[in-house]
Design an enzyme around this catalytic site. Structure first.
Site, PDB file in Angstrom:
ATOM      1  N   CYS A  13       0.838  -1.197   0.000  1.00 33.63           N
ATOM      2  CA  CYS A  13       0.000   0.000   0.000  1.00 33.63           C
ATOM      3  C   CYS A  13       0.873   1.247   0.000  1.00 33.63           C
ATOM      4  O   CYS A  13       2.102   1.169   0.068  1.00 33.63           O
ATOM      5  CB  CYS A  13      -0.947   0.010   1.195  1.00 33.63           C
ATOM      6  SG  CYS A  13      -0.102   0.207   2.778  1.00 33.63           S
ATOM      7  N   CYS A  16       3.529   1.748   2.722  1.00 29.11           N
ATOM      8  CA  CYS A  16       4.824   1.096   2.510  1.00 29.11           C
ATOM      9  C   CYS A  16       5.749   2.014   1.723  1.00 29.11           C
ATOM     10  O   CYS A  16       6.927   2.203   2.080  1.00 29.11           O
ATOM     11  CB  CYS A  16       4.644  -0.211   1.745  1.00 29.11           C
ATOM     12  SG  CYS A  16       3.598  -1.433   2.570  1.00 29.11           S
ATOM     13  N   ASP A 443       8.985  27.789 -32.645  1.00 25.91           N
ATOM     14  CA  ASP A 443      10.063  28.175 -33.545  1.00 25.91           C
ATOM     15  C   ASP A 443       9.533  28.005 -34.969  1.00 25.91           C
ATOM     16  O   ASP A 443       8.698  27.130 -35.222  1.00 25.91           O
ATOM     17  CB  ASP A 443      11.283  27.287 -33.315  1.00 25.91           C
ATOM     18  CG  ASP A 443      12.391  27.595 -34.292  1.00 25.91           C
ATOM     19  OD1 ASP A 443      12.838  28.750 -34.316  1.00 25.91           O
ATOM     20  OD2 ASP A 443      12.788  26.690 -35.044  1.00 25.91           O
ATOM     21  N   ASP A 646      12.668  22.287 -33.046  1.00 21.80           N
ATOM     22  CA  ASP A 646      13.297  21.065 -33.540  1.00 21.80           C
ATOM     23  C   ASP A 646      14.572  20.733 -32.792  1.00 21.80           C
ATOM     24  O   ASP A 646      15.190  19.697 -33.039  1.00 21.80           O
ATOM     25  CB  ASP A 646      13.569  21.154 -35.044  1.00 21.80           C
ATOM     26  CG  ASP A 646      14.487  22.313 -35.410  1.00 21.80           C
ATOM     27  OD1 ASP A 646      15.087  22.923 -34.497  1.00 21.80           O
ATOM     28  OD2 ASP A 646      14.618  22.606 -36.612  1.00 21.80           O
ATOM     29  N   ASP A 650      17.404  25.397 -30.828  1.00 22.68           N
ATOM     30  CA  ASP A 650      16.397  25.802 -29.852  1.00 22.68           C
ATOM     31  C   ASP A 650      16.674  25.235 -28.462  1.00 22.68           C
ATOM     32  O   ASP A 650      15.869  25.448 -27.550  1.00 22.68           O
ATOM     33  CB  ASP A 650      14.998  25.321 -30.279  1.00 22.68           C
ATOM     34  CG  ASP A 650      14.678  25.709 -31.709  1.00 22.68           C
ATOM     35  OD1 ASP A 650      14.982  26.840 -32.066  1.00 22.68           O
ATOM     36  OD2 ASP A 650      14.143  24.871 -32.446  1.00 22.68           O
TER      37      ASP A 650
END
Length: 758
Positions: A13, A16, A443, A646, A650
């Site tokens: 659970c 734990c 871009d 891309d 960038d």
């Protein structure tokens, strides 16, 4: 500082998971620890000089859990990988659970019939009737409950052990609740056998509660485990794409070998209908390749000699000979699987609240159960059996599991579904933050446009020249130039199968154009000012002025061509926007997002391209190293910003944005910079990523709401709140069923994301 993911066995659970995080976090040398209950994975960052993996494993083992050290082949897409072994372990676990569950359910149903049958008009035989044979009634129930208790011994083994160690979990609640019912009822059977008011004691047994609770909780855990297995469907399907065997060419022979034995440089034969086994380059043949499972592209992609192919894609038609370039864990598929597994093993910030509550949840429930039992026994004068019933109901209705599973199961399914759609979320945090995005910055080059200029217009202004001949001359001259505009002209000529010539002379004049001699003709190509400087009059009157104005307004670059000192043609070159851009932009606007285009182009050209794409906000004349600054300016205005690029120039902007979305055909593009990687260069991937993020977060919030609401409402009812106001009490068996269903409902709700369609 090292960081690695490890498997953990033994968690039942959220308590734990919270306990492991709390204990490890205070150890010297451990910088960060995150435990994922759904995947049973712990991610640890540690200083290897201060603490070793063995020390970490010992700490976890001392808590009653087992740390699993991953093998080097963990992310390889093959049958023997760590993931496959984990899946097989889960299947084996389900088999064992089913073997224990069936007799437990049978015994529990018989017990329920014996103990409560008369209430529903189902008479018992005289030898078993409590009014005539209380001893038989008690002994038979005791015998029937034993197989259930033995089959469910893991609840007691784990629960009592964790309780003694000071870290009680869900098993502790079940063990103490059912254990109390079993011990009390066993004492009652002993008194019956000794003749101490056997009739009264026979009607005060709770064996059926203990058996039904264990059987129902076991059923719930079985269904939950089976459902959780389906949350990894995406990874399983991706791994299944790699063939087990492949054909390699050695000299004149074709040899069948396992895919795992392929080495870099091997020559592989891929027949029609077979999958490409590894990443490589086509050295012979042509075909069309179905890449839909990896990139989301719906149409096959034509491949010829010199083209790259991705492992696991499907060869549709012709035979291909491929030179292996990346194998094993270096392939695109293996890296995708690793990214998805890393994302599924990570945590989203929204899980922090549930984690904090889970740490104290079980002790709090135990306290409430004891306090409620004492109040009803001492203040309510309700007697011990009633108080015991309240105690058991509170203990078994509380469910920390539902809280612990609410977030990670949704993230597992959401990231897996994203991978199937060609969208890779690198972390759960990225998945969560994407739904908060208010501004999307694109871009231009390679994102909104194809990334390479094309010859869009070619108007002849000299009647004695044919278009093909002029294009042959100008393309021949530009064939020795390295300028991107020159490449567009040469590419257009080759697409028309026009023969090119070697120029006798060539000179590039920076910022102006070129001067060349081809086939005995003197050529000038450049801007209008360049031709004027060379004493060439640009004729064409109002018609050419209108054409030039149209080019400028649509973002095209006009080029003027003179042949033998006379103006001959007007060309236009432009980086065309992708065909899907307009539709994608419209849908993003419908989502309430503000869109910007970021480019180094001059403002007039930038605005023209943005208008064609449907984007209203433009940031133009920005150098690559200034893009990140523009992102910061938008963030300072209070916006949550996503940057889409891309990744070639960038990277700083992608890293600085709240959410960096890296576009490109394949995983290699900006994988290090983006928080989200789009396998396909299609702009619809942005729409898919943001929509999937919103859908996943809605799913998580639904799970958290029901998990918290269930406990907030269920625990007071189990404690007797309704009974205090004249209502009814909650039967412990009903409480157990509700607890089992709560976890199952959370997992089932998360599985709905498998059918998400953008």
């Amino acid at each position: 500082m090292d960081q690695q993911q490890f498997g953990i066995r033994g968690m039942t659970c959220a308590s734990c998971a919270a306990r492991i995080e709390r204990v490890l976090a205070v150890q010297a040398g451990i910088k960060q620890v995150s435990v994922n209950l759904a995947t049973e994975i712990v991610t640890i960052s540690w200083d290897n000089q201060l603490i070793k993996v063995g020390d970490i494993a010992k700490q976890i083992n001392d808590l009653g859990f087992e740390l699993i050290i991953p093998q080097n082949t963990e992310h390889l897409p093959k049958r023997g990988s760590q993931f496959s072994r984990q899946q097989q372990e889960t299947l084996d676990k389900l088999t064992i659970m089913r073997q224990k569950l069936i007799p437990a359910l049978i015994c529990a149903i018989i017990l329920l019939f014996i103990s409560m049958g008369e209430m529903f008009g189902l008479p018992l035989p005289i030898w078993l009737d409590p009014h005539h044979s209380p001893r038989s009634f008690g002994v038979v129930q005791f015998i029937l409950v034993l197989p259930v208790m033995i089959g469910g011994r893991s609840f007691f083994k784990n629960g009592i052990s964790n309780f003694i160690k000071g870290s009680p979990n869900m098993d502790s609640l079940i063990a103490i609740g059912t254990g109390a019912a079993f011990v009390y009822s066993t004492w009652g059977v002993a008194e019956i056998l000794f003749g101490n008011d056997p009739m009264t004691r026979a009607m005060d047994l709770y064996f059926e509660s203990a058996a039904v609770i264990i059987a129902l909780v076991s059923l719930g855990k079985y269904l939950e485990t089976r459902s959780k297995l389906r949350t990894s469907d995406a990874i399983r399907k991706l791994m299944a794409l790699t063939p087990e065997q492949t054909t390699i060419i050695r000299g004149d022979e074709q040899v069948e070998i396992p895919v795992e034995e392929i080495g870099v440089g091997d020559l592989i034969l891929v027949r029609p209908g077979e999958r490409v086994p590894v990443d490589g380059i086509v050295v012979k043949g042509s075909s069309s390749i179905d890449q839909s499972m990896l990139t989301g592209e719906s149409l096959p992609v034509d491949k010829k000699e010199g083209d790259q192919v991705i492992g696991a894609t499907l060869n549709k038609h012709g035979s291909l000979r491929i030179r292996a370039e990346r194998v094993g864990e270096d392939t695109v598929l293996a890296r995708i699987i690793k990214m998805v597994q890393d994302a599924q093993g990570s945590k989203a910030p929204i899980a922090n609240l549930a984690d904090r509550i889970s740490l104290y949840f079980v002790p709090t429930v135990m306290t409430i159960a004891l306090v409620a039992a004492f109040i009803w026994y001492f203040a309510g004068n309700s007697g011990f059996p009633f108080a015991l019933r309240i105690f058991i109901a509170v203990m078994v209705i509380a469910c920390p599991c539902a809280m612990g599973l609410a977030t990670p199961t949704s993230i597992m399914v959401g990231t897996g579904r994203g991978a199937q759609l060609g969208v890779l979320f690198k972390t759960g945090a990225a998945l969560e933050l994407a739904q908060k995005v208010q501004v999307v910055v694109f871009d231009k080059t390679g994102t909104l446009t194809h990334g390479q200029p094309e010859l869009t217009d070619f108007s002849i202004y000299a009647d004695d020249w044919q278009p093909e001949k002029l294009l042959a001359l100008v393309a021949s001259a530009e064939n020795v130039s390295e300028h991107s505009l020159a490449e567009a002209i040469v590419r257009a000529a080759r697409q028309q199968n026009i023969t090119l010539f070697a120029p006798e002379k060539f000179e590039a004049i920076p910022g102006k154009g070129i001067r060349a001699s081809v086939e005995g003709h003197a050529l000038l190509l450049g801007n209008r000012a360049f031709l004027t400087e060379q004493s060439v009059r640009v004729s064409g009157g109002l018609e050419i002025d209108r054409e030039i104005s149209n080019f400028t307004s649509t973002g095209k670059t006009p080029l003027f061509l003179a042949v033998d000192g006379r103006f001959a043609a007007l060309l236009a070159v432009a980086d065309q926007i992708k065909p899907e851009v307009k539709q994608a932009v419209t849908r993003l606007k419908q989502m309430g997002l503000t869109l910007f285009m970021l480019t180094g182009d001059n403002e007039a050209t930038a605005k023209a391209i943005a208008a064609e794409a449907g984007i209203d906000q433009v940031i133009a004349q920005v150098m690559p190293d200034q893009k990140a600054e523009k992102i910061v300016e938008l963030q300072e205005q209070g916006f949550v910003v996503a940057m889409v690029g891309d990744g070639i120039n960038d990277a700083p902007a992608l890293a600085r944005a709240d959410v960096g979305i890296a576009m490109g055909n394949g995983i290699d593009v900006a994988i290090e910079s983006g928080d989200i990687v789009l396998m396909n260069g299609d702009l619809h991937g942005v729409l898919t990523a943001l929509s999937l993020s919103r859908a996943t977060m809605r799913n998580i919030k639904q799970n958290l709401f029901w998990a918290f609401a269930y406990n907030i409402v269920g625990i007071p009812v189990a404690a007797g709140l309704l009974y205090f106001f004249g209502g009814t009490t909650l039967n412990p068996m009903i409480a157990a069923a509700a607890m089992a269903l709560s976890s199952l409902s959370v997992v089932s709700n998360a599985l709905r994301l498998r059918f998400f369609t953008p």
